[in-house]
Design a protein around this motif. Structure first.
Motif, PDB file in Angstrom:
ATOM      1  N   GLY A 184      14.412  10.660  -6.974  1.00 36.87           N
ATOM      2  CA  GLY A 184      14.455  11.949  -6.301  1.00 36.87           C
ATOM      3  C   GLY A 184      13.657  12.034  -5.031  1.00 36.87           C
ATOM      4  O   GLY A 184      13.609  13.097  -4.394  1.00 36.87           O
ATOM      5  N   VAL A 185      13.035  10.913  -4.625  1.00 36.47           N
ATOM      6  CA  VAL A 185      12.279  10.884  -3.374  1.00 36.47           C
ATOM      7  C   VAL A 185      13.260  10.773  -2.214  1.00 36.47           C
ATOM      8  O   VAL A 185      14.201   9.977  -2.253  1.00 36.47           O
ATOM      9  CB  VAL A 185      11.293   9.696  -3.348  1.00 36.47           C
TER      10      VAL A 185
ATOM     11  N   LEU B 280       0.824  -1.204   0.000  1.00 36.76           N
ATOM     12  CA  LEU B 280       0.000   0.000   0.000  1.00 36.76           C
ATOM     13  C   LEU B 280       0.858   1.254   0.000  1.00 36.76           C
ATOM     14  O   LEU B 280       0.619   2.191  -0.781  1.00 36.76           O
ATOM     15  CB  LEU B 280      -0.940   0.004   1.203  1.00 36.76           C
ATOM     16  N   GLY B 281       1.872   1.306   0.866  1.00 34.61           N
ATOM     17  CA  GLY B 281       2.697   2.507   0.957  1.00 34.61           C
ATOM     18  C   GLY B 281       3.365   2.851  -0.354  1.00 34.61           C
ATOM     19  O   GLY B 281       3.438   4.036  -0.751  1.00 34.61           O
ATOM     20  N   ARG B 282       3.876   1.843  -1.069  1.00 35.85           N
ATOM     21  CA  ARG B 282       4.525   2.085  -2.357  1.00 35.85           C
ATOM     22  C   ARG B 282       3.539   2.709  -3.341  1.00 35.85           C
ATOM     23  O   ARG B 282       3.873   3.645  -4.072  1.00 35.85           O
ATOM     24  CB  ARG B 282       5.073   0.782  -2.913  1.00 35.85           C
ATOM     25  N   LEU B 283       2.308   2.190  -3.354  1.00 36.62           N
ATOM     26  CA  LEU B 283       1.299   2.734  -4.262  1.00 36.62           C
ATOM     27  C   LEU B 283       0.898   4.156  -3.884  1.00 36.62           C
ATOM     28  O   LEU B 283       0.578   4.970  -4.759  1.00 36.62           O
ATOM     29  CB  LEU B 283       0.072   1.819  -4.269  1.00 36.62           C
ATOM     30  N   VAL B 284       0.919   4.477  -2.588  1.00 34.47           N
ATOM     31  CA  VAL B 284       0.624   5.854  -2.173  1.00 34.47           C
ATOM     32  C   VAL B 284       1.696   6.801  -2.708  1.00 34.47           C
ATOM     33  O   VAL B 284       1.386   7.882  -3.233  1.00 34.47           O
ATOM     34  CB  VAL B 284       0.519   5.966  -0.639  1.00 34.47           C
ATOM     35  N   VAL B 285       2.962   6.409  -2.592  1.00 34.31           N
ATOM     36  CA  VAL B 285       4.032   7.246  -3.135  1.00 34.31           C
ATOM     37  C   VAL B 285       3.830   7.455  -4.636  1.00 34.31           C
ATOM     38  O   VAL B 285       3.956   8.573  -5.153  1.00 34.31           O
ATOM     39  CB  VAL B 285       5.417   6.623  -2.846  1.00 34.31           C
ATOM     40  N   GLU B 286       3.506   6.377  -5.349  1.00 32.59           N
ATOM     41  CA  GLU B 286       3.258   6.492  -6.794  1.00 32.59           C
ATOM     42  C   GLU B 286       2.097   7.440  -7.069  1.00 32.59           C
ATOM     43  O   GLU B 286       2.160   8.270  -7.984  1.00 32.59           O
ATOM     44  CB  GLU B 286       2.960   5.112  -7.388  1.00 32.59           C
ATOM     45  N   SER B 287       1.041   7.354  -6.285  1.00 31.90           N
ATOM     46  CA  SER B 287      -0.122   8.223  -6.474  1.00 31.90           C
ATOM     47  C   SER B 287       0.220   9.678  -6.196  1.00 31.90           C
ATOM     48  O   SER B 287      -0.258  10.586  -6.892  1.00 31.90           O
ATOM     49  CB  SER B 287      -1.281   7.773  -5.581  1.00 31.90           C
TER      50      SER B 287
ATOM     51  N   LEU C  90       3.147  11.081  -6.623  1.00 31.78           N
ATOM     52  CA  LEU C  90       3.929  11.540  -7.778  1.00 31.78           C
ATOM     53  C   LEU C  90       3.016  11.800  -8.969  1.00 31.78           C
ATOM     54  O   LEU C  90       3.177  12.804  -9.684  1.00 31.78           O
ATOM     55  CB  LEU C  90       4.998  10.509  -8.131  1.00 31.78           C
ATOM     56  N   GLU C  91       2.043  10.926  -9.185  1.00 28.48           N
ATOM     57  CA  GLU C  91       1.108  11.102 -10.294  1.00 28.48           C
ATOM     58  C   GLU C  91       0.260  12.357 -10.119  1.00 28.48           C
ATOM     59  O   GLU C  91      -0.148  12.986 -11.106  1.00 28.48           O
ATOM     60  CB  GLU C  91       0.209   9.873 -10.416  1.00 28.48           C
TER      61      GLU C  91
END
Length: 289
Positions: A47-48, A12-19, A21-22
């Protein structure tokens, strides 16, 4: 604005970071936290900002949380250890002067018999006592949790369980992550408790129909008693604790505790939630990659 995401190497956390950025949040404004530096490295390359933390080592949390305008506290994955871990995180957030905390909880955590709820309910109480502004995201079940069920159905042609005619209002993690990114980046969510779910609560007969479609073979749902379910799981080699959890969860589903569909998730993400069929298809494709 600095947004800190715990569990950034998890599903979940990885997808939140992706969201995030999007949604156009600059990578430098995101601080992704996890327990393993090598799993954080791909985000650092984009760059995160990253940092290694451990909820059981409070000294790793203070600097990681410092300067956070918003902190996403993704609930820990170690059932039974969540309360002390979450307490450490909340105490560190207070010390660091975090602007607000967003927490991923369980459906109706403070008023349900759901087997997963007690640790979430206690965490919600700790958050309320912290004095920090908070937003609670009470996520229903994840569609991805049934990928293993499809794998078994591919081999046997059956989905066996003791959920009876109970329903599950699941949605894929990506939908919940998108809603979380909305809450982290827009105003007006302080003090809110959001009950989040898929738009449709499906039955296990409907899950079997989706499995038939995705697998290209006939699949049926075979309901069994809790005792028969426990015996079958034990015969399959599962340990006693896992057997008890699975049977208890099916009992919760049978009692309707995961079956209430709410429009809130769709409202936050501005579109209908992903269907069971599409969500499982994407999850199976991802698991095979």
């Amino acid at each position: 604005m600095t947004i800190v995401v715990t569990g950034a190497t998890g599903h979940l956390g990885r997808l939140v970071v992706e969201s995030l950025l999007e949604r156009g949040v600059p990578a430098a404004d995101i601080r992704a936290l996890g327990r393993r530096a090598e799993r954080l490295a791909p985000l650092a390359e984009r760059g995160v900002e990253t940092a290694v933390i451990d909820f059981e080592r409070p000294e790793t949390l203070d600097e990681a949380f410092r300067g956070a305008d918003a902190l996403l506290l993704v609930s820990g994955s170690e059932v039974g250890n969540r309360i002390p871990q979450h307490r450490n995180a909340i105490d560190a957030a207070v010390r660091a002067g975090v602007g607000r905390i967003v927490y991923t909880s369980a459906p109706k955590a403070s008023d349900t018999a759901l087997i997963l709820a007690p640790e979430h309910a206690e965490t919600e109480r700790l958050l309320a006592a912290s004095g920090l502004p908070t937003t609670i995201l009470r996520n229903n079940w994840y569609t991805e949790n049934y990928v293993g069920t499809l794998d078994q159905a591919a081999a046997t042609g059956e989905i066996v369980g003791s959920a009876g005619e109970g329903r599950v209002a699941s949605a894929p993690r990506a939908d919940y992550a998108e809603a979380t990114a909305v809450v982290l980046t827009t105003p007006g969510h302080e003090g809110a408790v959001y009950e989040l779910s898929g738009d449709v609560a499906w039955t296990f007969d409907e899950l079997a129909a989706v499995a038939s479609e995705l697998l290209g073979r006939d699949v049926v749902y075979r309901p069994v008693s809790p005792e028969e379910h426990a015996a079958a799981l034990t015969a399959a080699g599962l340990d006693e604790g896992t057997v008890g959890f699975v049977v208890a969860l099916d009992g919760n589903i049978r009692d309707g505790l995961l079956g209430e569909a709410s429009p809130t998730l769709a409202e936050l993400i501005g579109r209908p939630t992903t269907s069971l069929s599409e969500g499982l298809a994407k999850a199976r494709e991802a698991s095979a990659a």
